[in-house]
Design a protein around this motif. Structure first.
Motif, short mmCIF file in Angstrom:
data_model
loop_
_atom_site.label_atom_id
_atom_site.label_comp_id
_atom_site.label_asym_id
_atom_site.label_seq_id
_atom_site.Cartn_x
_atom_site.Cartn_y
_atom_site.Cartn_z
N PRO A 283 -26.06 9.64 -3.54
CA PRO A 283 -26.22 8.66 -2.46
C PRO A 283 -27.70 8.45 -2.14
O PRO A 283 -28.52 9.36 -2.26
CB PRO A 283 -25.47 9.29 -1.30
N LEU A 284 -28.04 7.23 -1.73
CA LEU A 284 -29.42 6.92 -1.37
C LEU A 284 -29.72 7.44 0.03
O LEU A 284 -28.85 7.47 0.91
CB LEU A 284 -29.64 5.41 -1.42
N THR A 285 -30.97 7.84 0.22
CA THR A 285 -31.41 8.20 1.55
C THR A 285 -31.50 6.93 2.41
O THR A 285 -31.58 5.81 1.87
CB THR A 285 -32.79 8.87 1.49
N PRO A 286 -31.47 7.07 3.73
CA PRO A 286 -31.55 5.87 4.58
C PRO A 286 -32.80 5.02 4.29
O PRO A 286 -32.72 3.80 4.26
CB PRO A 286 -31.57 6.46 6.00
N MET A 287 -33.94 5.68 4.06
CA MET A 287 -35.16 4.93 3.77
C MET A 287 -35.03 4.16 2.46
O MET A 287 -35.38 2.98 2.37
CB MET A 287 -36.35 5.88 3.70
N ALA A 288 -34.50 4.83 1.41
CA ALA A 288 -34.33 4.15 0.13
C ALA A 288 -33.29 3.05 0.23
O ALA A 288 -33.43 1.97 -0.36
CB ALA A 288 -33.94 5.16 -0.95
N ASP A 289 -32.20 3.31 0.99
CA ASP A 289 -31.15 2.30 1.13
C ASP A 289 -31.68 1.04 1.80
O ASP A 289 -31.40 -0.09 1.37
CB ASP A 289 -29.99 2.89 1.94
N ARG A 290 -32.46 1.21 2.86
CA ARG A 290 -33.01 0.03 3.55
C ARG A 290 -34.04 -0.69 2.67
O ARG A 290 -34.16 -1.92 2.72
CB ARG A 290 -33.67 0.46 4.87
N ALA A 291 -34.78 0.08 1.86
CA ALA A 291 -35.75 -0.56 0.97
C ALA A 291 -35.05 -1.40 -0.09
O ALA A 291 -35.47 -2.53 -0.40
CB ALA A 291 -36.63 0.50 0.31
N VAL A 292 -33.96 -0.86 -0.67
CA VAL A 292 -33.18 -1.63 -1.65
C VAL A 292 -32.63 -2.89 -1.01
O VAL A 292 -32.68 -3.99 -1.59
CB VAL A 292 -32.04 -0.75 -2.22
N TYR A 293 -32.11 -2.74 0.20
CA TYR A 293 -31.56 -3.90 0.91
C TYR A 293 -32.63 -4.97 1.14
O TYR A 293 -32.39 -6.16 0.93
CB TYR A 293 -30.97 -3.43 2.25
N ARG A 294 -33.83 -4.55 1.56
CA ARG A 294 -34.89 -5.51 1.86
C ARG A 294 -35.38 -6.22 0.59
O ARG A 294 -35.72 -7.40 0.62
CB ARG A 294 -36.07 -4.80 2.53
N VAL A 295 -35.42 -5.50 -0.55
CA VAL A 295 -35.83 -6.14 -1.80
C VAL A 295 -34.87 -7.25 -2.17
O VAL A 295 -35.26 -8.38 -2.49
CB VAL A 295 -35.93 -5.09 -2.93
N VAL A 296 -33.55 -6.96 -2.11
CA VAL A 296 -32.56 -7.97 -2.44
C VAL A 296 -32.61 -9.12 -1.44
O VAL A 296 -32.54 -10.31 -1.81
CB VAL A 296 -31.16 -7.34 -2.50
N GLN A 297 -32.73 -8.79 -0.16
CA GLN A 297 -32.75 -9.83 0.87
C GLN A 297 -33.94 -10.78 0.69
O GLN A 297 -33.79 -12.01 0.71
CB GLN A 297 -32.81 -9.18 2.25
N GLU A 298 -35.14 -10.22 0.48
CA GLU A 298 -36.33 -11.06 0.34
C GLU A 298 -36.28 -11.87 -0.95
O GLU A 298 -36.66 -13.05 -0.97
CB GLU A 298 -37.59 -10.18 0.35
N HIS A 350 -43.87 -5.15 -0.50
CA HIS A 350 -44.66 -4.11 -1.18
C HIS A 350 -44.84 -2.90 -0.27
O HIS A 350 -44.72 -1.75 -0.72
CB HIS A 350 -46.02 -4.67 -1.59
N GLU A 351 -45.15 -3.16 0.99
CA GLU A 351 -45.37 -2.06 1.93
C GLU A 351 -44.09 -1.28 2.18
O GLU A 351 -44.10 -0.04 2.23
CB GLU A 351 -45.93 -2.61 3.25
N ARG A 352 -42.95 -1.98 2.32
CA ARG A 352 -41.68 -1.30 2.55
C ARG A 352 -41.33 -0.40 1.35
O ARG A 352 -40.93 0.75 1.54
CB ARG A 352 -40.58 -2.33 2.78
N VAL A 353 -41.48 -0.91 0.13
CA VAL A 353 -41.17 -0.11 -1.06
C VAL A 353 -42.16 1.03 -1.20
O VAL A 353 -41.79 2.15 -1.58
CB VAL A 353 -41.18 -1.02 -2.31
N ARG A 354 -43.42 0.80 -0.90
CA ARG A 354 -44.42 1.87 -1.00
C ARG A 354 -44.12 3.01 -0.05
O ARG A 354 -44.23 4.19 -0.41
CB ARG A 354 -45.81 1.31 -0.71
N LEU A 355 -43.72 2.69 1.18
CA LEU A 355 -43.40 3.73 2.16
C LEU A 355 -42.18 4.54 1.73
O LEU A 355 -42.02 5.69 2.14
CB LEU A 355 -43.17 3.10 3.54
N ALA A 356 -41.30 3.94 0.92
CA ALA A 356 -40.14 4.67 0.40
C ALA A 356 -40.49 5.46 -0.84
O ALA A 356 -39.60 6.07 -1.46
CB ALA A 356 -39.00 3.69 0.10
N GLY A 357 -41.76 5.46 -1.25
CA GLY A 357 -42.18 6.22 -2.41
C GLY A 357 -42.03 5.49 -3.73
O GLY A 357 -42.18 6.09 -4.80
N GLY A 358 -41.77 4.18 -3.71
CA GLY A 358 -41.53 3.44 -4.92
C GLY A 358 -42.63 2.45 -5.23
O GLY A 358 -43.68 2.42 -4.58
N THR A 359 -42.35 1.63 -6.24
CA THR A 359 -43.30 0.60 -6.66
C THR A 359 -42.56 -0.72 -6.82
O THR A 359 -41.36 -0.74 -7.15
CB THR A 359 -43.97 0.96 -8.00
#
Length: 515
Positions: A283-298, A350-359
């Motif tokens: 399962p995704l962590t809440p931070m990763a889950d919200r980051a995935v959601y925001r990428v798809v939404q944007e 970019h900032e949301r994904v970066r804060l989740a530790g991703g690229t």
């Protein structure tokens, strides 16, 4: 206007002072420069000073030309000061690098070509010209360049400091706006929900059968008050939010499948593949889950805005410890995807994904656009934000590079000038040694010897190179040609004089030259 007049007056005063300084040496007699040249140089240098601000290269070429007319070695004291000062002003006022070097190279090349055709010139004279030109033209020009580059570096530093100060104010304003946006989100998510619940309970109380008329009236007033408070809250949220930012309409626990379903129901042709949610997956962590959601939404929002009607593919998968989100939209039916976005959404993404530790990686693809994010499934440290060199930093780096280049030039040019000067000295010593006529050989020469046989034993050079030296005595009457050779390598006078007539040696004696 007054300041402009003062500036013009100060420039005219500086130009007048410069003209007086560079023409002062013309008043000192110079045996190497003809008098007519000194007289003509006074007004010519005045015109040169006037044009030196707009055409510094031409101004620097004038005293060099006058110096060459006075002496091929470019060592005339009458024009030395003018050449040094105008070469310095060339480097101070002009950023051109190649043109001054090409001018110096052209002068050296032309004089080198003239050496064989000038009767009194030798290669040693050209080497002296090269050394003198490096010392009186190239070095002052480099000094002027260094002064100009230093001034530009200081000015660029102050401009950078001013920009940094303004950016600090902008950062403060940005932080305040973000804080207002957070307040607006909290008010909408918490207070709005509570007020809605109050209005709902008041409506239920108003229709309850066991409540009397006064209770129903009070419940109605409470419901109206709650609705009014909700409307006021909406207005306040509009004030607190950043300009152009909409209120979050989706619930906080909304999922990517439901987001894609709503987009498809709204008419967006979207294909969805989800490999992150099957049973047994991490399962995704809440931070990763919200980051995935925001990428798809944007990405869906941008596709609907800039490529309406284009097919969109949304794919979620797991690669190792990373969740990979890929959203690709094809080209719009009417043409390629529009590029009219201001880019703020992608910057925030970019900032949301970066804060989740991703690229996050975005790029045009086949007329459309692709958004790909890699986000750790488990919570990871935030990645380092990319640093982009601003305009001021590029200007500062360029100014520093120019200063370093000028310093390097200031090192190698004196070394080259020293090497050329040493070469000229060595060549001059060698040419002097080759212009000495041995005393025994001189005594063996007889009047009437054929010129061809005499020339076989003569030195390669005369007293002043291959040509006739200056200030020689008049030739004996009836002779065709006279040659002068040193009696000692250290002194040009006294010299042996050999004169030829009709191909035979007709005169030999020792003469004194005016050095």
């Amino acid at each position: 206007m007054r300041r402009l007049n003062q500036l013009v007056t100060s420039r005219w005063a500086a130009d007048l002072l410069l003209w007086l300084v560079i023409t002062a040496p013309l008043l000192v007699p110079d045996s190497g420069a003809p008098r007519w040249l000194l007289v003509a140089a006074v007004p010519l240098l005045g015109v040169t000073v006037i044009i030196s601000r707009r055409a510094p290269l031409v101004a620097a070429a004038v005293p060099m030309t006058l110096g060459l007319m006075a002496s091929i070695e470019l060592d005339s004291a009458s024009f030395l000061l003018a050449q040094v000062l105008l070469a310095y002003l060339l480097g101070r006022r002009s950023a051109r690098r190649r043109a001054p070097l090409l001018l110096f190279a052209a002068v050296c090349a032309i004089t080198l070509l003239l050496v064989p055709v000038m009767p009194t010139a030798a290669l040693s004279d050209w080497l002296e010209l090269l050394a003198n030109g490096l010392l009186t033209f190239v070095l002052p020009w480099l000094a002027g360049r260094y002064t100009r580059q230093h001034a530009e570096l200081v000015r660029t530093g102050w401009e950078l400091a001013d920009r940094l100060e303004r950016e600090q104010h902008l950062v403060g304003d940005r932080v305040r706006l973000l804080e207002r946006s957070r307040i607006a989100t909290d008010m909408h998510d918490s207070l709005g929900h509570e007020l809605s619940m109050i209005a709902l309970r008041a409506a239920a109380l108003q229709v309850a059968p066991d409540v009397g008329p006064q209770g129903r009236q009070a419940a109605g007033e409470l419901r109206v008050a709650a609705a009014a408070a909700t409307r006021r809250l909406r207005d306040v949220v509009g004030v607190l939010r950043e300009e152009g930012e909409s209120a979050p309409l989706e619930p906080a626990d909304d999922t990517v499948p439901s987001l894609v379903s709503r987009a498809a129901a709204a008419g967006l042709p979207v294909a969805f593949t989800d490999e992150l949610s099957p049973p047994g997956s991490t399962p995704l962590t809440p931070m990763a889950d919200r980051a995935v959601y925001r990428v798809v939404q944007e990405a869906l929002t941008n596709a609907a805005k800039h490529a309406p009607g284009a097919k969109v593919t949304v794919a979620l998968r797991q690669e190792g410890t990373d969740a990979v989100v890929a959203v690709v939209n094809e080209a719009a039916p009417a043409g390629p995807a529009s590029a009219g976005s201001n880019g703020h959404g992608l910057v925030g993404l970019h900032e949301r994904v970066r804060l989740a530790g991703g690229t996050l990686h975005t790029e045009p693809l086949g007329g459309g656009f692709a958004v790909t994010a890699r986000i750790p499934v488990t919570t990871g440290p935030a990645t380092t934000p990319p640093r982009h060199a601003g305009t001021s930093q590029r200007e500062l780096a360029l100014a520093r590079r120019e200063v370093r280049r000028t310093v390097i030039d200031a090192i190698w040019v004196p070394m080259a000038a020293t090497a050329v000067l040493l070469l000229a000295i060595v060549f001059n010593v060698d040419s002097k040694s080759r212009s000495v006529l041995n005393e025994d050989l001189y005594r063996q020469l007889r009047i009437g010897d054929p010129q061809t046989s005499v020339e076989q034993h003569l030195p390669e050079y005369q007293v002043n190179g291959k040509g006739r030296p200056d200030s020689t005595p008049a030739d004996p009457p009836g002779t065709d040609e006279c040659r002068f050779y040193r009696t000692h390598p250290e002194a040009p006078t006294p010299a042996y004089r050999l004169c030829f007539t009709a191909g035979h040696l007709t005169h030999k004696d020792t003469v004194y030259l005016v050095d």
